[in-house]
Write a protein that holds these residues in place. Structure first.
Motif, short mmCIF file in Angstrom:
data_model
loop_
_atom_site.label_atom_id
_atom_site.label_comp_id
_atom_site.label_asym_id
_atom_site.label_seq_id
_atom_site.Cartn_x
_atom_site.Cartn_y
_atom_site.Cartn_z
N PRO A 62 3.24 -7.39 -3.05
CA PRO A 62 3.51 -7.14 -1.98
C PRO A 62 2.25 -5.47 -1.46
CG PRO A 62 5.72 -6.45 -2.00
CD PRO A 62 4.66 -6.75 -3.79
N ARG A 63 1.60 -5.57 0.08
CA ARG A 63 0.62 -4.18 -0.33
C ARG A 63 1.76 -3.28 -0.45
NH1 ARG A 63 -1.77 -6.87 3.10
NH2 ARG A 63 -2.88 -6.61 4.54
N ARG A 64 1.04 -2.03 -0.90
CA ARG A 64 1.23 -0.27 -0.63
C ARG A 64 1.22 0.29 0.27
NH1 ARG A 64 1.82 -1.49 -5.82
NH2 ARG A 64 0.45 0.56 -6.71
N GLY A 65 1.71 1.15 0.88
CA GLY A 65 -0.06 1.68 1.28
C GLY A 65 0.58 3.37 0.72
N GLU A 66 -0.68 3.21 -0.32
CA GLU A 66 -0.63 4.73 -1.53
C GLU A 66 -1.91 4.93 -0.94
OE1 GLU A 66 0.05 3.86 -5.26
OE2 GLU A 66 2.66 3.11 -4.20
#
Length: 448
Positions: A68-72
């Motif tokens: 899944p997408r990560r907000g980094e």
């Protein structure tokens, strides 16, 4: 989950993503974050601090495309935007603290943003350089000028790759237009003009013209002793370039139409909630002052934040808000001590989720609140370092006011009023939020 939609059960489950900033307990005043702002596609995130610095973070490309997408985010560029100044006419020091940052929509490979302190607005260009020119005829590689007598042959300059450099350069400086402290800047949807607001006036600028601005709102009375209210925030409509709103310390919001008249001293609409006489107290006026106003991304609604609540207004209905969310009603009994320690004058900001379905704002004890407009559920979450492990789920926090306290609750008397979340930002299209807690920037995302 691309559009900021809540999960199927109607609730977003938030988890920790990252924290930026030093761990030390002795925080210097200059490191305290004073504004947070995502750009239009959410790939960049800018923070300003009390030391006049702007730090830009860039979305990690791997985290963006991972499943899944990560907000980094990683640090992309850091620059000193404002320096401390001195107003010799008034014998006043002008702080370097960044009050607001606003991004311009991207037109070319470079990024542009406006930043302001109390008096001066600057337009910054942030650009990348990964090539350099070698083999000049008139100068050496180190930059020194060559002696023309030594030039015997013409060289063809060549372009060589180099390590990526991110440069921030000031392109325009808009100064000397505000007598009072600037509290808001807002870029118009035409991307050519912007407004700046102080306590008593709102000015309209063209992004290309630095030496003149047009005063569109002036609420300064002829006799300053008759002053009853000040402007607290102002913002352009996201779609209609002729509309703007501004809020006041009296708890009102005025909508102005620049097509109706060049001077917007006469508003088109006035949004005000009639006061409940049963709640009237010494603090009524102070806590009804609006500290922030934000139009929804669709342009149909707006939210206003006062000391105890967030209200949602429909631009088609002036008489009362359509929704009201209590941020920290448990502080009603504490207003006296909050007045004594000046916390009652704290200016909390608020923000919309990308699809306008949720609202976020800050509170004390490093708590921040998320309100889901469709389910009417609300969350109290904490930006704390002890959860600073990626993907750690945030446990909802509860504040109790009575005598008996449950295991997971915190008593209202134990709240730390020095830890306050004033500045928050929501990614324009995903459930990634940035929360400024003193000198730390926390990033949270939904658990996919």
């Amino acid at each position: 989950m691309d559009s900021g939609e809540p999960s199927s059960n109607g609730d977003i489950q938030w988890c920790f993503s990252q924290v930026k900033g030093t761990l030390e307990d002795d925080v210097t005043e200059a490191d305290i974050i004073s504004c947070v702002e995502f750009n239009h596609d959410g790939d960049l995130l800018a923070t300003g601090d009390k030391g006049g610095r702007v730090v830009i973070f860039q979305r990690d490309p791997i985290s963006k495309n991972s499943i899944p997408r990560r907000g980094e985010y990683n640090v992309y560029s850091t620059f000193q935007s404002h320096e401390p100044e001195f107003d010799y006419l008034k014998s006043l020091e002008i702080e370097e603290k960044i009050n607001k940052i606003r991004w311009l929509k991207r037109k070319n490979p470079a990024h542009f943003l406006l930043s302001t302190n109390d008096k001066t607005i600057k337009l910054w260009k942030v650009s990348e350089r990964d090539k350099r020119v070698e083999g000049y005829n008139t100068k050496e590689e180190n930059g020194s000028i060559r002696d023309p007598a030594c030039i015997t042959a013409l060289r063809v300059p060549t372009i060589k790759p180099m390590e990526l450099m991110v440069e921030a350069s000031p392109r325009r400086i808009f100064a000397n237009a505000h007598t009072y402290h600037i509290n808001s800047i807002s870029v118009n949807s035409d991307q050519e003009t912007y407004l700046s607001a102080d306590d008593l006036r709102i000015n309209l600028w063209h992004l290309e013209i630095t030496d003149q601005s047009f005063n569109i709102v002036d609420i300064k009375p002829t006799n300053m002793e008759e002053l009853t209210e000040v402007i607290t925030a102002a913002e352009f409509h996201p779609v209609e370039c002729n509309l703007l709103v501004y809020s006041s310390s009296k708890g009102t919001i005025r909508l102005c139409d620049m097509r109706a008249a060049a001077l917007c001293d006469r508003h088109s609409k006035l949004f005000e909630e009639p006061e409940d006489p049963t709640n009237r107290s010494f603090f009524s006026e102070i806590i009804s002052s609006i500290s922030d106003v934000k139009l929804s991304n669709s342009g149909r609604y707006m939210i206003s934040r006062d000391y105890l609540s967030v209200k949602v207004w429909d631009l088609h209905m002036e008489t009362k808000p359509i929704e009201c969310y209590h941020v920290h009603d448990y502080l009603r009994s504490k207003l006296c001590s909050l007045y004594e320690n000046d916390c009652i004058f704290d200016k909390f900001e608020c923000c919309w989720s990308g699809n306008d379905s949720a609202i976020m704002t800050g509170s004390y004890n490093n708590f921040f609140r998320v309100f889901d407009r469709s389910t009417k559920r609300d969350l109290t979450l904490e930006a704390a370092r002890d959860i600073a492990k990626p993907k750690t789920l945030l446990k909802p926090r509860k504040v109790c006011t009575g005598g008996k306290r449950k295991k997971d609750e915190i008593s209202v008397d134990c709240l730390d009023f020095n830890k306050k979340i004033l500045h928050t930002a929501w990614h324009p299209s995903e459930n990634v939020v940035a929360v400024a807690a003193t000198n730390n920037l926390f990033l949270f995302q939904d658990k996919l």
